[in-house]
Design a protein around this motif. Structure first.
Motif, PDB file in Angstrom:
ATOM      1  N   GLY A 160       1.256 -13.278   1.082  1.00 24.84           N
ATOM      2  CA  GLY A 160       2.607 -12.814   1.338  1.00 24.84           C
ATOM      3  C   GLY A 160       3.640 -13.504   0.482  1.00 24.84           C
ATOM      4  N   ALA A 196       2.748  -6.143   1.851  1.00 26.16           N
ATOM      5  CA  ALA A 196       2.143  -7.426   2.228  1.00 26.16           C
ATOM      6  C   ALA A 196       2.942  -8.083   3.345  1.00 26.16           C
ATOM      7  CB  ALA A 196       2.088  -8.349   1.013  1.00 26.16           C
ATOM      8  N   PRO A 197       2.292  -8.505   4.428  1.00 25.43           N
ATOM      9  CA  PRO A 197       3.002  -9.223   5.498  1.00 25.43           C
ATOM     10  C   PRO A 197       3.641 -10.498   4.952  1.00 25.43           C
ATOM     11  CG  PRO A 197       0.815  -8.551   6.230  1.00 25.43           C
ATOM     12  CD  PRO A 197       0.860  -8.308   4.752  1.00 25.43           C
ATOM     13  N   GLU A 198       4.673 -10.974   5.623  1.00 19.47           N
ATOM     14  CA  GLU A 198       5.353 -12.176   5.177  1.00 19.47           C
ATOM     15  C   GLU A 198       4.417 -13.388   5.208  1.00 19.47           C
ATOM     16  OE1 GLU A 198       8.975 -13.004   7.164  1.00 19.47           O
ATOM     17  OE2 GLU A 198       9.867 -11.041   6.749  1.00 19.47           O
ATOM     18  N   LEU A 253       1.296 -14.722   6.842  1.00 18.95           N
ATOM     19  CA  LEU A 253       0.557 -13.773   7.670  1.00 18.95           C
ATOM     20  C   LEU A 253      -0.406 -12.888   6.887  1.00 18.95           C
ATOM     21  CD1 LEU A 253       3.450 -12.708  10.063  1.00 18.95           C
ATOM     22  CD2 LEU A 253       1.704 -14.463  10.417  1.00 18.95           C
ATOM     23  N   ALA A 254      -0.117 -12.667   5.600  1.00 15.98           N
ATOM     24  CA  ALA A 254      -0.997 -11.805   4.808  1.00 15.98           C
ATOM     25  C   ALA A 254      -2.413 -12.370   4.739  1.00 15.98           C
ATOM     26  CB  ALA A 254      -0.427 -11.616   3.402  1.00 15.98           C
ATOM     27  N   ALA A 268      -4.402 -11.107   7.535  1.00 18.44           N
ATOM     28  CA  ALA A 268      -4.708  -9.682   7.418  1.00 18.44           C
ATOM     29  C   ALA A 268      -5.884  -9.443   6.472  1.00 18.44           C
ATOM     30  CB  ALA A 268      -3.468  -8.931   6.930  1.00 18.44           C
TER      31      ALA A 268
END
Length: 240
Positions: free
Chosen positions: A153, A174-176, A179-180, A183
Motif C-alpha cells: 500500500g 491497493a489498500p492503505e 493493509l495491502a 490482502a
C-alpha cells in the motif's frame, strides 16, 4: 528501543511524534532518518536528527518520503545527494543504487559522509530472504525493477513479477499501508509453497546486478578495500 538502548536508531517514513522521539533521545542514541528531498532533509535537521540518509529513487524497498506522496518527483541519488549536503549541517549518508566501490567513491565525491548499502547484502548467505527472492536477484537487470504499491500500500521498489505487471505497478485499488500486505498474503503463501515468487515483494534497488554472493563480512571488507584502492588511484590523477 529504550530498553535495549542501541547507540544508533534509524527511522523511515519520517520521525515518531515528539514525546516518543524525546524518549529515544534520552538514551543518548544517535538519531538517523531517511530523506527523499531537500525539504525533508531540512525538516529532519530542525527536528534534531544527528545524520540524514539521502535516499535516491534508485533505492530498493520503501520510499522514505513523508512530506509528499508523489513518487514521480523523487530525485536520483546523484542529484539528491549534493543538494542535501549543501542544505544541512549534519552528516549525510548516501543511499540508493550503491552496490560497489565505484558507487561509494562517487558518493564521497558528492559530499557524503558515509554510504548505506542494502540490495548488495541480500546476496549474502546471511540474508533471510526466501528462495524465490534469491533466484530473482540472481538474474536482476538494470531495468528490471519498478516502484509499486501493490505489496504493502506504500511505494517501494521491487523486481517486477506477475503481481506488479498485472495489478500495478501503482494501483488506486491497493489498500492503505500496511493493509495491502494482508490482502496479498494468501496468494503469496500459496505461490511460495509452489516455489513461485509471482506474489512476493522482491525488494531490490536498480544496481542489483552488481551483487555478489559472498558472506557479509567478506563483502564489507572487499568494498572497503576496493574503495580505498580507487581513491588512491584517483588521487594522483586529481593532482596532475
Amino acid at each position: 528501543v529504550v530498553e535495549f538502548a542501541p547507540e544508533v536508531v534509524s527511522f523511515h517514513f519520517g520521525l515518531p511524534e515528539r514525546g516518543l522521539l524525546e524518549r529515544v533521545k534520552a538514551t543518548s542514541a544517535k538519531i538517523l532518518c531517511s530523506a527523499t528531498s531537500v525539504d525533508e532533509a531540512r525538516w529532519l535537521e530542525r527536528e534534531g536528527c544527528d545524520a540524514i540518509i539521502a535516499q535516491g529513487a534508485e533505492a530498493g524497498g520503501h520510499r522514505g518520503m513523508f512530506l509528499s506522496e508523489d513518487i514521480s518527483t523523487q530525485p536520483g541519488t546523484m542529484a539528491l545527494l549534493p543538494q542535501v549536503v549543501d542544505a544541512v549541517q549534519v552528516p549525510v549518508i548516501a543511499a540508493g543504487g550503491i552496490a560497489d566501490a565505484r558507487g561509494i567513491v562517487a558518493a564521497f565525491a558528492l559530499g557524503a559522509a558515509a554510504v548505506q548499502i542494502g540490495t548488495a547484502y541480500l546476496f549474502c548467505p546471511e540474508a533471510t530472504i526466501g528462495p524465490a527472492h534469491r533466484t530473482a536477484l540472481a538474474s536482476a537487470k538494470d531495468n528490471g525493477t519498478a516502484l509499486t504499491n501493490v505489496f504493502t500500500g506504500r511505494p517501494a521498489r521491487s523486481l517486477v513479477n506477475r503481481l506488479v505487471r498485472e495489478v500495478g505497478p501503482m494501483s488506486e485499488l491497493a489498500p492503505e499501508f500496511p493493509l495491502a500486505a494482508g490482502a496479498v498474503a494468501p496468494l503469496r503463501l500459496k505461490a511460495e509453497a509452489a516455489g513461485s515468487g509471482d506474489f512476493t515483494p522482491l525488494w531490490s534497488g536498480q544496481a542489483a546486478s552488481l551483487g555478489r554472493a559472498v558472506p557479509a563480512g567478506e563483502l564489507t571488507k572487499q568494498l572497503a578495500e576496493e574503495t580505498l584502492a580507487r581513491l588512491q588511484h584517483l588521487r594522483p590523477q586529481a593532482l596532475r
